[in-house]
Write a protein that holds these residues in place. Structure first.
Motif, PDB file in Angstrom:
ATOM      1  N   VAL A   1      38.358  61.120  -9.211  1.00  7.82           N
ATOM      2  CA  VAL A   1      37.588  60.449  -8.155  1.00  7.82           C
ATOM      3  C   VAL A   1      36.247  59.995  -8.721  1.00  7.82           C
ATOM      4  O   VAL A   1      35.834  58.836  -8.551  1.00  7.82           O
ATOM      5  CB  VAL A   1      37.368  61.385  -6.948  1.00  7.82           C
ATOM      6  CG1 VAL A   1      36.507  60.694  -5.889  1.00  7.82           C
ATOM      7  CG2 VAL A   1      38.693  61.813  -6.341  1.00  7.82           C
ATOM      8  N   GLU A   2      35.557  60.896  -9.402  1.00  5.46           N
ATOM      9  CA  GLU A   2      34.242  60.584  -9.978  1.00  5.46           C
ATOM     10  C   GLU A   2      34.348  59.487 -11.034  1.00  5.46           C
ATOM     11  O   GLU A   2      33.529  58.548 -11.065  1.00  5.46           O
ATOM     12  CB  GLU A   2      33.638  61.843 -10.589  1.00  5.46           C
ATOM     13  CG  GLU A   2      33.509  63.024  -9.644  1.00  5.46           C
ATOM     14  CD  GLU A   2      33.182  64.307 -10.385  1.00  5.46           C
ATOM     15  OE1 GLU A   2      32.630  64.226 -11.501  1.00  5.46           O
ATOM     16  OE2 GLU A   2      33.497  65.391  -9.866  1.00  5.46           O
ATOM     17  N   LEU A   3      35.338  59.611 -11.924  1.00  7.33           N
ATOM     18  CA  LEU A   3      35.480  58.637 -13.008  1.00  7.33           C
ATOM     19  C   LEU A   3      35.778  57.245 -12.470  1.00  7.33           C
ATOM     20  O   LEU A   3      35.215  56.248 -12.937  1.00  7.33           O
ATOM     21  CB  LEU A   3      36.586  59.084 -13.960  1.00  7.33           C
ATOM     22  CG  LEU A   3      36.324  60.374 -14.751  1.00  7.33           C
ATOM     23  CD1 LEU A   3      37.557  60.750 -15.562  1.00  7.33           C
ATOM     24  CD2 LEU A   3      35.109  60.220 -15.655  1.00  7.33           C
ATOM     25  N   ALA A   4      36.669  57.156 -11.480  1.00  3.60           N
ATOM     26  CA  ALA A   4      37.005  55.850 -10.906  1.00  3.60           C
ATOM     27  C   ALA A   4      35.812  55.252 -10.168  1.00  3.60           C
ATOM     28  O   ALA A   4      35.539  54.047 -10.289  1.00  3.60           O
ATOM     29  CB  ALA A   4      38.198  55.998  -9.965  1.00  3.60           C
ATOM     30  N   ARG A   5      35.092  56.086  -9.412  1.00  2.86           N
ATOM     31  CA  ARG A   5      33.926  55.601  -8.674  1.00  2.86           C
ATOM     32  C   ARG A   5      32.869  55.074  -9.638  1.00  2.86           C
ATOM     33  O   ARG A   5      32.292  53.996  -9.430  1.00  2.86           O
ATOM     34  CB  ARG A   5      33.361  56.721  -7.811  1.00  2.86           C
ATOM     35  CG  ARG A   5      32.192  56.282  -6.929  1.00  2.86           C
ATOM     36  CD  ARG A   5      31.737  57.422  -6.026  1.00  2.86           C
ATOM     37  NE  ARG A   5      31.305  58.578  -6.789  1.00  2.86           N
ATOM     38  CZ  ARG A   5      31.813  59.807  -6.670  1.00  2.86           C
ATOM     39  NH1 ARG A   5      32.781  60.044  -5.812  1.00  2.86           N
ATOM     40  NH2 ARG A   5      31.354  60.807  -7.399  1.00  2.86           N
ATOM     41  N   ASP A   6      32.609  55.810 -10.710  1.00  3.58           N
ATOM     42  CA  ASP A   6      31.604  55.380 -11.684  1.00  3.58           C
ATOM     43  C   ASP A   6      32.044  54.128 -12.436  1.00  3.58           C
ATOM     44  O   ASP A   6      31.218  53.280 -12.783  1.00  3.58           O
ATOM     45  CB  ASP A   6      31.324  56.509 -12.675  1.00  3.58           C
ATOM     46  CG  ASP A   6      30.621  57.700 -12.028  1.00  3.58           C
ATOM     47  OD1 ASP A   6      30.075  57.533 -10.921  1.00  3.58           O
ATOM     48  OD2 ASP A   6      30.639  58.791 -12.628  1.00  3.58           O
ATOM     49  N   ALA A   7      33.350  54.015 -12.688  1.00  3.13           N
ATOM     50  CA  ALA A   7      33.850  52.882 -13.462  1.00  3.13           C
ATOM     51  C   ALA A   7      33.653  51.557 -12.740  1.00  3.13           C
ATOM     52  O   ALA A   7      33.438  50.521 -13.384  1.00  3.13           O
ATOM     53  CB  ALA A   7      35.334  53.082 -13.779  1.00  3.13           C
ATOM     54  N   VAL A   8      33.737  51.565 -11.411  1.00  5.89           N
ATOM     55  CA  VAL A   8      33.672  50.303 -10.661  1.00  5.89           C
ATOM     56  C   VAL A   8      32.379  50.165  -9.869  1.00  5.89           C
ATOM     57  O   VAL A   8      32.231  49.205  -9.102  1.00  5.89           O
ATOM     58  CB  VAL A   8      34.887  50.171  -9.712  1.00  5.89           C
ATOM     59  CG1 VAL A   8      36.186  50.279 -10.492  1.00  5.89           C
ATOM     60  CG2 VAL A   8      34.849  51.209  -8.605  1.00  5.89           C
ATOM     61  N   ARG A   9      31.471  51.105 -10.019  1.00  7.36           N
ATOM     62  CA  ARG A   9      30.221  51.042  -9.249  1.00  7.36           C
ATOM     63  C   ARG A   9      29.458  49.757  -9.566  1.00  7.36           C
ATOM     64  O   ARG A   9      29.366  49.334 -10.720  1.00  7.36           O
ATOM     65  CB  ARG A   9      29.344  52.252  -9.580  1.00  7.36           C
ATOM     66  CG  ARG A   9      28.174  52.422  -8.609  1.00  7.36           C
ATOM     67  CD  ARG A   9      27.252  53.541  -9.070  1.00  7.36           C
ATOM     68  NE  ARG A   9      27.936  54.814  -9.160  1.00  7.36           N
ATOM     69  CZ  ARG A   9      28.107  55.640  -8.130  1.00  7.36           C
ATOM     70  NH1 ARG A   9      27.660  55.303  -6.941  1.00  7.36           N
ATOM     71  NH2 ARG A   9      28.718  56.793  -8.302  1.00  7.36           N
ATOM     72  N   GLY A  10      28.924  49.129  -8.550  1.00  9.06           N
ATOM     73  CA  GLY A  10      28.173  47.896  -8.737  1.00  9.06           C
ATOM     74  C   GLY A  10      29.067  46.689  -8.553  1.00  9.06           C
ATOM     75  O   GLY A  10      29.849  46.610  -7.605  1.00  9.06           O
ATOM     76  N   THR A  11      28.970  45.737  -9.473  1.00  9.59           N
ATOM     77  CA  THR A  11      29.761  44.515  -9.393  1.00  9.59           C
ATOM     78  C   THR A  11      30.573  44.367 -10.674  1.00  9.59           C
ATOM     79  O   THR A  11      30.458  45.149 -11.599  1.00  9.59           O
ATOM     80  CB  THR A  11      28.851  43.294  -9.204  1.00  9.59           C
ATOM     81  OG1 THR A  11      27.933  43.220 -10.305  1.00  9.59           O
ATOM     82  CG2 THR A  11      28.066  43.381  -7.909  1.00  9.59           C
ATOM     83  N   GLY A  12      31.360  43.315 -10.726  1.00  7.84           N
ATOM     84  CA  GLY A  12      32.167  43.057 -11.912  1.00  7.84           C
ATOM     85  C   GLY A  12      33.640  43.253 -11.645  1.00  7.84           C
ATOM     86  O   GLY A  12      34.036  44.005 -10.749  1.00  7.84           O
ATOM     87  N   ASP A  13      34.459  42.566 -12.417  1.00  8.89           N
ATOM     88  CA  ASP A  13      35.914  42.649 -12.290  1.00  8.89           C
ATOM     89  C   ASP A  13      36.417  43.779 -13.174  1.00  8.89           C
ATOM     90  O   ASP A  13      36.535  43.627 -14.403  1.00  8.89           O
ATOM     91  CB  ASP A  13      36.561  41.326 -12.695  1.00  8.89           C
ATOM     92  CG  ASP A  13      36.196  40.191 -11.748  1.00  8.89           C
ATOM     93  OD1 ASP A  13      36.238  40.429 -10.522  1.00  8.89           O
ATOM     94  OD2 ASP A  13      35.866  39.094 -12.219  1.00  8.89           O
ATOM     95  N   VAL A  14      36.705  44.901 -12.544  1.00 10.42           N
ATOM     96  CA  VAL A  14      37.101  46.109 -13.267  1.00 10.42           C
ATOM     97  C   VAL A  14      38.498  46.524 -12.812  1.00 10.42           C
ATOM     98  O   VAL A  14      38.784  46.565 -11.608  1.00 10.42           O
ATOM     99  CB  VAL A  14      36.122  47.268 -13.017  1.00 10.42           C
ATOM    100  CG1 VAL A  14      36.512  48.495 -13.844  1.00 10.42           C
ATOM    101  CG2 VAL A  14      34.691  46.841 -13.328  1.00 10.42           C
ATOM    102  N   LEU A  15      39.356  46.840 -13.767  1.00  6.10           N
ATOM    103  CA  LEU A  15      40.675  47.387 -13.477  1.00  6.10           C
ATOM    104  C   LEU A  15      40.682  48.863 -13.849  1.00  6.10           C
ATOM    105  O   LEU A  15      40.323  49.226 -14.974  1.00  6.10           O
ATOM    106  CB  LEU A  15      41.752  46.649 -14.279  1.00  6.10           C
ATOM    107  CG  LEU A  15      43.159  47.273 -14.271  1.00  6.10           C
ATOM    108  CD1 LEU A  15      43.745  47.264 -12.867  1.00  6.10           C
ATOM    109  CD2 LEU A  15      44.075  46.555 -15.250  1.00  6.10           C
TER     110      LEU A  15
END
Length: 299
Positions: free
Chosen positions: A55-69
């Motif tokens: 949960v933490e890793l996914a939230r941090d990975a996409v936090r903010g803007t940008g096209d993230v998979l």
């Protein structure tokens, strides 16, 4: 709805201690993506270190803007954590995907249409519904999300027994038999004030679960704004067993679909959300509602 997408970064989350060889699968996917993607992209392997870490890793990975998979190499429970982390971040450019690993991944088995690396290279993103679960949380607490189903009664008990009994066809059959020997009904109160005694309640976004049980005829309805309600009432146990056997062979047929389902617990209850067993106290208002087109995904 589908659209072609490219990504600024791809984060592959996996459990290094997975029984389903998740580390090898994650590394192999990483290598394949480097070969097939025609544009520069940052690809990171991200192992988890404890329960809930995805949960933490996914939230941090996409936090903010940008096209993230964010790709979860996991079973249904691990993917549930990734989906919830992405939903908490609130990035409209975030996309989720799952590569099956572990004991079971009903979600990938049901919605998968092609090899994941091909879908990523094509950028064929589509949106699907989620189930949004409110179980007595305060107004400032985030809701939980389910990508596949929420179950009360038979399903969480069976899940705990399968975990205790271990993996493998024979052990799983023994666990199922043990479940039927000890299953007890539970009671809830609906919003109209009426009480109902049930053996099982499943609110399903997909038509199958537990690798072999067909819950409904709701094919291709992952984006219709509704979910199916499957109920086993308090009747003779042999009738519950018969219904379960029917689900495992010919399926349960058409089931009612709704956009929201609410009840109040009368005693503490265990419930299952995408394979993860949780609990809720007595006298708690529970509401499960469809979150239409809430998740961008591919694969």
């Amino acid at each position: 709805m589908t659209s072609a997408r490219t990504f600024d970064s791809i984060v592959i989350i996996f459990n290094p201690n997975s029984t389903g060889d998740a580390p090898r699968l994650a590394e192999r996917l990483c290598g394949k993506l480097k070969d097939v993607l025609s544009y520069p992209v940052d690809i990171r392997l991200q192992p988890t270190s404890h329960a809930g870490h995805a949960v933490e890793l996914a939230r941090d990975a996409v936090r903010g803007t940008g096209d993230v998979l964010v790709v979860s190499v996991s079973g249904d429970g691990g993917y549930n954590e990734v989906v919830n982390g992405v939903m908490q971040a609130g990035n409209p450019g975030a996309v989720c995907a799952v590569l099956a690993a572990g004991n079971a991944n009903d979600h990938r088995r049901i919605i998968g249409t092609r090899p994941l690396e091909e879908a990523i290279a094509e950028g064929s993103v589509r949106t699907i519904d989620l189930l949004r679960v409110h179980a007595g949380q305060g107004p400032d607490s985030p809701a939980e999300y389910a990508h596949s189903y929420v179950g009360v009664g038979l399903t969480p008990v069976m899940a705990m027994d399968l975990e205790k009994g271990g993996k493998g066809a024979l052990r799983e059959k023994i666990s199922v038999i043990r479940t039927f020997l000890k299953i007890k009904p539970f009671e809830i109160r609906h919003t109209d004030g009426k009480r109902r005694r049930l053996y099982s309640l499943v609110l399903a976004n997909i038509p199958e679960m537990a690798k072999y049980v067909t819950l409904s005829d709701a094919d291709d309805k992952l984006a219709d704004g509704k979910f199916e309600v499957i109920i086993f009432p308090h009747v003779a146990k042999w009738r519950v067993l018969w219904a379960t056997l029917r689900a495992a062979t010919q399926g349960l047929g058409e089931q009612p679909s709704v956009s929201s389902y609410s009840f109040t617990t009368l005693k503490p209850l265990s419930y299952q959300i995408d394979g993860e067993v949780k609990s809720v106290d007595a006298n708690i208002a529970v509401r499960v509602e469809c979150a239409p087109a809430a998740l961008s995904t591919l694969g």
